[in-house]
Design a protein around this motif. Sequence first.
Motif, short mmCIF file in Angstrom:
data_model
loop_
_atom_site.label_atom_id
_atom_site.label_comp_id
_atom_site.label_asym_id
_atom_site.label_seq_id
_atom_site.Cartn_x
_atom_site.Cartn_y
_atom_site.Cartn_z
N ALA A 200 0.84 -1.21 0.00
CA ALA A 200 0.00 0.00 0.00
C ALA A 200 0.87 1.25 0.00
O ALA A 200 0.58 2.22 0.70
N GLU A 201 1.94 1.22 -0.78
CA GLU A 201 2.86 2.34 -0.77
C GLU A 201 2.20 3.65 -1.17
O GLU A 201 2.60 4.72 -0.71
N VAL A 202 1.19 3.59 -2.00
CA VAL A 202 0.59 4.82 -2.49
C VAL A 202 -0.10 5.60 -1.38
O VAL A 202 -0.29 6.81 -1.48
N GLY A 287 8.10 15.35 1.41
CA GLY A 287 7.46 14.06 1.23
C GLY A 287 7.38 13.65 -0.23
O GLY A 287 7.57 12.47 -0.57
N LEU A 288 7.12 14.62 -1.10
CA LEU A 288 7.07 14.33 -2.54
C LEU A 288 8.42 13.84 -3.04
O LEU A 288 8.51 12.85 -3.77
N LEU A 289 9.49 14.52 -2.64
CA LEU A 289 10.83 14.13 -3.11
C LEU A 289 11.19 12.74 -2.63
O LEU A 289 11.68 11.90 -3.41
N MET A 290 10.97 12.44 -1.35
CA MET A 290 11.34 11.12 -0.84
C MET A 290 10.44 10.03 -1.41
O MET A 290 10.90 8.91 -1.66
N SER A 291 9.14 10.33 -1.66
CA SER A 291 8.26 9.33 -2.28
C SER A 291 8.72 9.01 -3.69
O SER A 291 8.64 7.86 -4.15
N TRP A 292 9.20 10.01 -4.39
CA TRP A 292 9.71 9.80 -5.75
C TRP A 292 10.97 8.93 -5.73
O TRP A 292 11.13 8.01 -6.54
N ILE A 293 11.86 9.24 -4.77
CA ILE A 293 13.14 8.52 -4.70
C ILE A 293 12.94 7.10 -4.17
O ILE A 293 13.47 6.13 -4.72
N GLU A 294 12.16 6.96 -3.10
CA GLU A 294 12.06 5.70 -2.39
C GLU A 294 11.01 4.77 -2.99
O GLU A 294 11.21 3.55 -3.05
N LEU A 295 9.88 5.33 -3.42
CA LEU A 295 8.77 4.50 -3.88
C LEU A 295 8.50 4.60 -5.37
O LEU A 295 7.67 3.87 -5.90
N GLY A 296 9.14 5.53 -6.04
CA GLY A 296 8.89 5.71 -7.46
C GLY A 296 7.58 6.39 -7.77
O GLY A 296 7.08 6.29 -8.91
N ILE A 297 6.98 7.07 -6.79
CA ILE A 297 5.74 7.80 -7.02
C ILE A 297 6.11 9.14 -7.64
O ILE A 297 6.75 9.98 -7.02
N SER A 298 5.71 9.34 -8.88
CA SER A 298 6.10 10.55 -9.58
C SER A 298 5.43 11.78 -8.97
O SER A 298 4.38 11.66 -8.32
N ALA A 300 3.66 14.00 -10.38
CA ALA A 300 2.30 14.15 -10.92
C ALA A 300 1.32 13.28 -10.16
O ALA A 300 0.21 13.71 -9.79
N ILE A 301 1.70 12.00 -9.93
CA ILE A 301 0.81 11.10 -9.19
C ILE A 301 0.65 11.59 -7.75
O ILE A 301 -0.45 11.55 -7.18
N PHE A 302 1.75 12.04 -7.15
CA PHE A 302 1.69 12.55 -5.77
C PHE A 302 0.70 13.71 -5.67
O PHE A 302 -0.16 13.73 -4.78
N LEU A 303 0.83 14.67 -6.57
CA LEU A 303 -0.04 15.85 -6.51
C LEU A 303 -1.49 15.48 -6.82
O LEU A 303 -2.42 16.03 -6.22
N THR A 304 -1.70 14.56 -7.76
CA THR A 304 -3.06 14.16 -8.08
C THR A 304 -3.75 13.51 -6.89
O THR A 304 -4.89 13.84 -6.54
N ARG A 305 -3.03 12.56 -6.25
CA ARG A 305 -3.63 11.91 -5.08
C ARG A 305 -3.79 12.89 -3.93
O ARG A 305 -4.76 12.79 -3.15
N LEU A 306 -2.88 13.82 -3.80
CA LEU A 306 -2.98 14.82 -2.74
C LEU A 306 -4.24 15.66 -2.90
O LEU A 306 -4.98 15.89 -1.94
#
Length: 378
Positions: A200-202, A287-298, A300-306
Amino acid sequence: MDDAYQDRDAAVTLAREGDGWRLSLSGRPDLRRMPGILAALGRVEGGPLEIDLAAVDRIDTAVAWAILRTIEDRERHGLGTRIEGARDPVARLLDTVRSALPQPEPSPQRPVGIRAQLEQFGRSVVGIGSSLREVSGTLGLFLARFGQSLARPSRFPLTALVHHCEDVGYRAVPIVSLMAFLIGVVLAFQGSAQLRQFGAEVFVVDLIAISILRELGILLTAIIVAGRTASAFTAAIGSMKMREEIDAMRTLGIDPGMSLVLPRVLALVLMLPILGLIANVAGLAGGLLMSWIELGISPAIFLTRLVENTDVTHVFVGLVKAPVFAVVIGVIGCRAGLAVGSTAESLGRMTSGAVVAAIFAVIVTDAVFSVFFAEMGI
């Protein structure tokens, strides 16, 4: 072994007698003869000491002080010392100097037992009540001066308000931004490590958004401001009180509440919500930067879900606390500054106490808000 210091008016002779020492003074030893007297006394290593003053016509207070301090030091080490042959004027001067020597105050004995513990607890409760009363008085002073400034805008200290807004707001932006950014990084890293176990990384986006927007962003900002600004308020106002500048202001007809308390607290009320917004943005960026680096959440996806899954209520829940935190921090800092005494020790004690009290009050206030919002279902 003999050690002698002699001149025209005085003579100092130190001689070994058996297991002890004999120091003989003669003439009129005074402050000018002190080097010789102190040199002789410094050669006394151990054993009893006899100070012969039979040949002394008169002494001054410096010599009497040196003799009496030597006796005190030797008595503390269990070494006997006695004075012999002192004439009546010399003996009277020694008694006068002895009575004028500072005496150490006996250390108070700590009371024991249940009664003493109850007494100490009661004193602590009374002290807390007194502090709350003083804080309430400072809060009332701020509200009264704020009402007066609204009734008479010409009295409003606009220049002081702008200065304090820059000090408590603009200059605090770097440390607040860095702190919030790192908190976002830590939340993303720790959350990803736990959520990855369940695939459930997302949901780390929801975790970061709710934690920062609702609680951590404004709370940690308020704690940083409490440590930075409460101490500055206390030090500035306390220094003015130590130098009697506040009394001089009253003499000149200048109201310290209007000039010192109102602009400082009002600057915090205006700037803390802005700092909270900056902290929220910086935390989400971390959080966006670390999610991109650690989980591969781009991004765009981060901002959309936010945007889709985060209710704007969380933002308002966090920011509505900011003015209350600001009033608490400002009032505690100003109250501590007005309570500073006339010593530097008092200034340091009140400054450190203001920081501790402000941080504690912020955490307690945040807990009250959390319970309130939970009961209201917000």
